[in-house]
Design an enzyme around this catalytic site. Sequence first.
Site, PDB file in Angstrom:
ATOM      1  N   HIS A  75      42.633  78.050  64.863  1.00 42.97           N
ATOM      2  CA  HIS A  75      42.811  76.873  64.008  1.00 42.97           C
ATOM      3  C   HIS A  75      41.671  76.835  63.005  1.00 42.97           C
ATOM      4  O   HIS A  75      40.687  77.573  63.140  1.00 42.97           O
ATOM      5  CB  HIS A  75      42.904  75.585  64.827  1.00 42.97           C
ATOM      6  CG  HIS A  75      41.678  75.229  65.614  1.00 42.97           C
ATOM      7  ND1 HIS A  75      41.188  76.002  66.652  1.00 42.97           N
ATOM      8  CD2 HIS A  75      40.831  74.161  65.530  1.00 42.97           C
ATOM      9  CE1 HIS A  75      40.122  75.436  67.171  1.00 42.97           C
ATOM     10  NE2 HIS A  75      39.866  74.319  66.493  1.00 42.97           N
ATOM     11  N   HIS A  77      39.478  74.483  62.102  1.00 45.69           N
ATOM     12  CA  HIS A  77      38.236  73.730  62.241  1.00 45.69           C
ATOM     13  C   HIS A  77      37.058  74.664  61.956  1.00 45.69           C
ATOM     14  O   HIS A  77      37.075  75.845  62.327  1.00 45.69           O
ATOM     15  CB  HIS A  77      38.114  73.145  63.648  1.00 45.69           C
ATOM     16  CG  HIS A  77      38.766  71.799  63.788  1.00 45.69           C
ATOM     17  ND1 HIS A  77      39.195  71.301  64.995  1.00 45.69           N
ATOM     18  CD2 HIS A  77      39.041  70.824  62.872  1.00 45.69           C
ATOM     19  CE1 HIS A  77      39.715  70.087  64.824  1.00 45.69           C
ATOM     20  NE2 HIS A  77      39.639  69.793  63.539  1.00 45.69           N
ATOM     21  N   ASP A  79      34.127  75.182  63.176  1.00 52.33           N
ATOM     22  CA  ASP A  79      33.420  75.920  64.219  1.00 52.33           C
ATOM     23  C   ASP A  79      34.189  77.145  64.694  1.00 52.33           C
ATOM     24  O   ASP A  79      33.685  77.922  65.493  1.00 52.33           O
ATOM     25  CB  ASP A  79      33.068  75.002  65.400  1.00 52.33           C
ATOM     26  CG  ASP A  79      34.275  74.339  66.031  1.00 52.33           C
ATOM     27  OD1 ASP A  79      35.181  73.912  65.293  1.00 52.33           O
ATOM     28  OD2 ASP A  79      34.317  74.222  67.280  1.00 52.33           O
ATOM     29  N   HIS A  80      35.397  77.337  64.158  1.00 51.08           N
ATOM     30  CA  HIS A  80      36.193  78.506  64.523  1.00 51.08           C
ATOM     31  C   HIS A  80      36.438  79.453  63.345  1.00 51.08           C
ATOM     32  O   HIS A  80      36.983  80.536  63.548  1.00 51.08           O
ATOM     33  CB  HIS A  80      37.542  78.065  65.107  1.00 51.08           C
ATOM     34  CG  HIS A  80      37.408  77.376  66.423  1.00 51.08           C
ATOM     35  ND1 HIS A  80      37.723  77.980  67.630  1.00 51.08           N
ATOM     36  CD2 HIS A  80      36.965  76.133  66.734  1.00 51.08           C
ATOM     37  CE1 HIS A  80      37.487  77.132  68.621  1.00 51.08           C
ATOM     38  NE2 HIS A  80      37.028  76.001  68.101  1.00 51.08           N
ATOM     39  N   HIS A 343      34.076  77.548  75.454  1.00 44.83           N
ATOM     40  CA  HIS A 343      34.042  76.424  74.510  1.00 44.83           C
ATOM     41  C   HIS A 343      33.467  75.167  75.167  1.00 44.83           C
ATOM     42  O   HIS A 343      34.153  74.193  75.425  1.00 44.83           O
ATOM     43  CB  HIS A 343      35.464  76.149  73.984  1.00 44.83           C
ATOM     44  CG  HIS A 343      35.506  75.275  72.767  1.00 44.83           C
ATOM     45  ND1 HIS A 343      35.635  73.905  72.851  1.00 44.83           N
ATOM     46  CD2 HIS A 343      35.474  75.581  71.451  1.00 44.83           C
ATOM     47  CE1 HIS A 343      35.667  73.398  71.625  1.00 44.83           C
ATOM     48  NE2 HIS A 343      35.573  74.393  70.754  1.00 44.83           N
TER      49      HIS A 343
END
Length: 394
Positions: A75, A77, A79-80, A343
């Site tokens: 996805h 976001h 942080d990814h 995570h």
Amino acid sequence: MSETSASRLPIHSSPINVTFLGTASAMPSSTRNHSALAVRLGSDVWLFDCGEATQHQVQKSNVKMGKIEKVFITHTHGDHIFGLIPLLAGCLNGAGGTADGIEDPRKEVNVNEPPFEIYGPLGTRAYVRSALTYTHTMLSRPYVVHELRFPSDPQNGDHTNLWRLRSESPTGRNIPQVDGVWSDVYKDSILSVSAAPIYHSVPCIGYTITESPVPGKIDPKKYIPDIKRTNTPMNVMRLLQAGESVRLSDGTVLQGPKPRNGRKIVILGDTYDPSPMIPIAQDADLLIHEATNAHLPGIVPNTRDDDTFESIQRTAMERGHSTPQMAGAFAKRIGAASLILNHFSARYPGNDNVDPEAKIIMDAIGNLAAIEYGKPVACARDLMSIDIGFRAIE
């Protein structure tokens, strides 16, 4: 749909390796980097998510930058995905151009060269194109972005008005979801990748890597006496190893062992409910599942007196995340052979291999999942590397 590799050598004689490059959730800490993991498949490496500073983590690990050929984004976001552009620049010899009047060979990209592949949800292509455009980053090799489109997404177009860059291959696909999954978004003679939506706070994807069936384990003692008795060349063992049948000169038929299932790895992005993955996740050899929040009274300092297992799970789900118990229950539901949690909130340290207090915390998190799963559970830490072999033949 599938993108077929020209050729890939079988990998059943070697372990599949998973290296965790980043195991933090929204905020990194001094012991955990943002989300990313690398899967080594023979001589190739595929990344799953690419948070900030992933390129640095690769340099600290046993992963070879030059072997990375694909990135799968769960996805968008930050942080990814915030580490994707630096990684692209590192892998594809990117830089900011040259002074006026100086020719830069990167302005001419051979788009017929096999591209570096990126898979992700709607917006991945626009993000990459925008970031490369506005940072004036030129790449010397081509890349391509394939987007896994949800039913509510526009099924056509690039979701950006920016022109495609020289380095971006025009072969990027918009892959529609069929019967709730994206089957074989990548497939060659040895490996395939399928995907399914998982519930988070934004559109999110889980991926399954599946190895094709591999030759069964052969017992030479079962065949050699008949082969020698009939003066049959020993090279028929290769046919038997491949599972074929061989008729000997006296009419005896030898049958090779049945093929074994290849290995299956399920990698989830952020989720409070990954149940749409069930059709493509059953009997996984390894499930990698997030466990952002946990209730650890008496173990984690500053635990609130009014917190309970139920309240922590409710809060986690409201934010689109899971607890260790939720991960353990899903692993049991799909019959996974092993489970690794990933995570983690910044509250949970990632140096449990050297800090006894950190080990107490992470062991407690693993134990919460194990209660639901019924087996021991490992907690990932940055640069942890594991090999995935075949299940024992029962």
